[in-house]
Write a protein that holds these residues in place. Sequence first.
Motif, PDB file in Angstrom:
ATOM      1  N   PHE A  36       0.833  -1.205   0.000  1.00 21.36           N
ATOM      2  CA  PHE A  36       0.000   0.000   0.000  1.00 21.36           C
ATOM      3  C   PHE A  36       0.867   1.255   0.000  1.00 21.36           C
ATOM      4  CE2 PHE A  36      -3.655  -2.361   2.339  1.00 21.36           C
ATOM      5  CZ  PHE A  36      -4.078  -2.900   1.139  1.00 21.36           C
ATOM      6  N   LYS A  38       3.900   1.561  -1.100  1.00 23.75           N
ATOM      7  CA  LYS A  38       4.675   1.666  -2.335  1.00 23.75           C
ATOM      8  C   LYS A  38       3.810   1.996  -3.542  1.00 23.75           C
ATOM      9  CE  LYS A  38       7.994  -0.894  -5.191  1.00 23.75           C
ATOM     10  NZ  LYS A  38       8.730  -2.180  -5.355  1.00 23.75           N
ATOM     11  N   GLN A  39       2.628   1.368  -3.639  1.00 28.98           N
ATOM     12  CA  GLN A  39       1.825   1.473  -4.851  1.00 28.98           C
ATOM     13  C   GLN A  39       0.508   2.226  -4.669  1.00 28.98           C
ATOM     14  OE1 GLN A  39       1.346  -2.422  -6.696  1.00 28.98           O
ATOM     15  NE2 GLN A  39       3.295  -3.137  -5.853  1.00 28.98           N
ATOM     16  N   GLY A  40       0.080   2.393  -3.425  1.00 31.02           N
ATOM     17  CA  GLY A  40      -1.223   2.984  -3.175  1.00 31.02           C
ATOM     18  C   GLY A  40      -2.268   1.907  -2.955  1.00 31.02           C
ATOM     19  N   TYR A  41      -3.299   2.244  -2.213  1.00 32.28           N
ATOM     20  CA  TYR A  41      -4.320   1.259  -1.835  1.00 32.28           C
ATOM     21  C   TYR A  41      -5.018   0.662  -3.058  1.00 32.28           C
ATOM     22  CZ  TYR A  41      -8.543  -0.637   0.364  1.00 32.28           C
ATOM     23  OH  TYR A  41      -9.566  -1.460   0.776  1.00 32.28           O
ATOM     24  N   ASP A  42      -5.470   1.517  -3.970  1.00 35.86           N
ATOM     25  CA  ASP A  42      -6.267   1.046  -5.106  1.00 35.86           C
ATOM     26  C   ASP A  42      -5.479   0.160  -6.065  1.00 35.86           C
ATOM     27  OD1 ASP A  42      -8.529   2.354  -4.207  1.00 35.86           O
ATOM     28  OD2 ASP A  42      -8.066   4.193  -5.299  1.00 35.86           O
ATOM     29  N   ALA A 119       3.250   8.516   4.549  1.00 35.85           N
ATOM     30  CA  ALA A 119       2.593   7.829   3.432  1.00 35.85           C
ATOM     31  C   ALA A 119       1.333   7.114   3.905  1.00 35.85           C
ATOM     32  CB  ALA A 119       3.559   6.842   2.791  1.00 35.85           C
ATOM     33  N   ARG A 122      -1.555   9.519   4.509  1.00 34.90           N
ATOM     34  CA  ARG A 122      -2.196   9.947   3.268  1.00 34.90           C
ATOM     35  C   ARG A 122      -3.195   8.905   2.787  1.00 34.90           C
ATOM     36  NH1 ARG A 122       3.635  11.773   0.964  1.00 34.90           N
ATOM     37  NH2 ARG A 122       3.713  13.872   1.875  1.00 34.90           N
ATOM     38  N   ILE A 123      -2.844   7.631   2.936  1.00 25.92           N
ATOM     39  CA  ILE A 123      -3.765   6.565   2.545  1.00 25.92           C
ATOM     40  C   ILE A 123      -4.989   6.572   3.445  1.00 25.92           C
ATOM     41  CG2 ILE A 123      -4.068   4.061   2.387  1.00 25.92           C
ATOM     42  CD1 ILE A 123      -1.124   3.849   1.625  1.00 25.92           C
ATOM     43  N   GLU A 126      -7.269   9.389   2.475  1.00 28.28           N
ATOM     44  CA  GLU A 126      -7.944   9.080   1.210  1.00 28.28           C
ATOM     45  C   GLU A 126      -9.096   8.094   1.421  1.00 28.28           C
ATOM     46  OE1 GLU A 126      -6.753   7.527  -3.279  1.00 28.28           O
ATOM     47  OE2 GLU A 126      -5.515   6.982  -1.571  1.00 28.28           O
ATOM     48  N   GLN A 127      -8.835   7.024   2.157  1.00 31.02           N
ATOM     49  CA  GLN A 127      -9.869   6.015   2.376  1.00 31.02           C
ATOM     50  C   GLN A 127     -10.987   6.531   3.272  1.00 31.02           C
ATOM     51  OE1 GLN A 127      -9.911   3.189   0.565  1.00 31.02           O
ATOM     52  NE2 GLN A 127      -8.119   4.181  -0.339  1.00 31.02           N
TER      53      GLN A 127
END
Length: 217
Positions: A36, A38-42, A119, A122-123, A126-127
């Motif tokens: 998550f 490194k690449q983001g949740y989605d 990081a 931020r996730i 967003e969620q």
Amino acid sequence: MYQDSPLSSYIHDLSAPTKRGHERCIALIESATALFLKQGYDAVSLDDIVNHAGGSKTTIYKYFGNKEGLFVAICDYHRELFFKGVCVAFNPTCEELRNYLINTLINFYQHILDPDHTAFMRIVIEQSQRNPELAAYLYNKGTQLVQNTIANALIRAAEQGNIVCCEPLYSAMYYLGILRNWEWQVVMGLNPQLCEQEILKYIEYAVDLFLAAHQKV
């Protein structure tokens, strides 16, 4: 749905259901967290997590329900680590209130500067915007718990006659705002331009003002 996450009760009972099962849960949480960040949740799928951690999606479904449940468990897991190393309960027999408040803020500041923490925050933001129920759960189990921990410290100090605190929760919210400026600078990708000595000076100054406001007139 979020009253008790799969890990909230599970992580405190290492024998349930098995030690190996607990280790698999931790491995999935750590692998999912790394992906998550490194690449983001989605961008991360359950297959990606399983390929990274090993095992099968059956384990995720069994212990976490789905990807969202796994994310909630990750938040719970990081909260457990946060309370072990950053925000701890106040023990007036071992530490003066001023030192406790200063050390807690120093721990907070070091936590804020951790790139992984930034990081992850931020996730979480967003969620939370996408899911009001999740936002309420994370606030109650995170921010509100921190506020209550500080409020309880102030209550104990007031009971001993060291301060006057008529509204401990309000005071705790005010205290936690001391570092809000730096926290948001970091979250927004800015780099606070203060050295450690200046930060320590500011923290001590702010805590002294805070305590002065809680003395008998």
